[in-house]
Design an enzyme around this catalytic site. Sequence first.
Site, PDB file in Angstrom:
ATOM      1  N   ASP A 151       0.850  -1.193   0.000  1.00 34.98           N
ATOM      2  CA  ASP A 151       0.000   0.000   0.000  1.00 34.98           C
ATOM      3  C   ASP A 151       0.883   1.239   0.000  1.00 34.98           C
ATOM      4  O   ASP A 151       2.110   1.148  -0.062  1.00 34.98           O
ATOM      5  CB  ASP A 151      -0.970  -0.027   1.184  1.00 34.98           C
ATOM      6  CG  ASP A 151      -0.282  -0.005   2.540  1.00 34.98           C
ATOM      7  OD1 ASP A 151       0.906   0.420   2.638  1.00 34.98           O
ATOM      8  OD2 ASP A 151      -0.923  -0.398   3.531  1.00 34.98           O
ATOM      9  N   SER A 152       0.276   2.414   0.071  1.00 37.12           N
ATOM     10  CA  SER A 152       1.054   3.653  -0.033  1.00 37.12           C
ATOM     11  C   SER A 152       2.065   3.811   1.104  1.00 37.12           C
ATOM     12  O   SER A 152       3.170   4.300   0.883  1.00 37.12           O
ATOM     13  CB  SER A 152       0.130   4.865  -0.108  1.00 37.12           C
ATOM     14  OG  SER A 152      -0.700   4.930   1.028  1.00 37.12           O
TER      15      SER A 152
END
Length: 83
Positions: free
Chosen positions: A36-37
């Site tokens: 994810d980010s």
Amino acid sequence: MADSIAKRVIDVLARSQKRDPATISEDMSFADLGIDSLDGLRIIFELEEEFGVEIPEAEMKRYTTVAAAIDGMTRLLDPETSA
């Protein structure tokens, strides 16, 4: 040189995601790897440390696939490849 860069990038990704490097291929996206980010940001820092470079912020946004990360690191380490 490109092969060693690819191997090192894949090794960083594998350590980050606690995976066997053999399960990571250049055609995979970070999403495929469950990145994810927040993980992506951590990986950027790990790549900077691994290669002893600073990745420009504009470049960071391009690192969404294994191939893009390898390409980006190759350009940073050997600017003549993108000339």
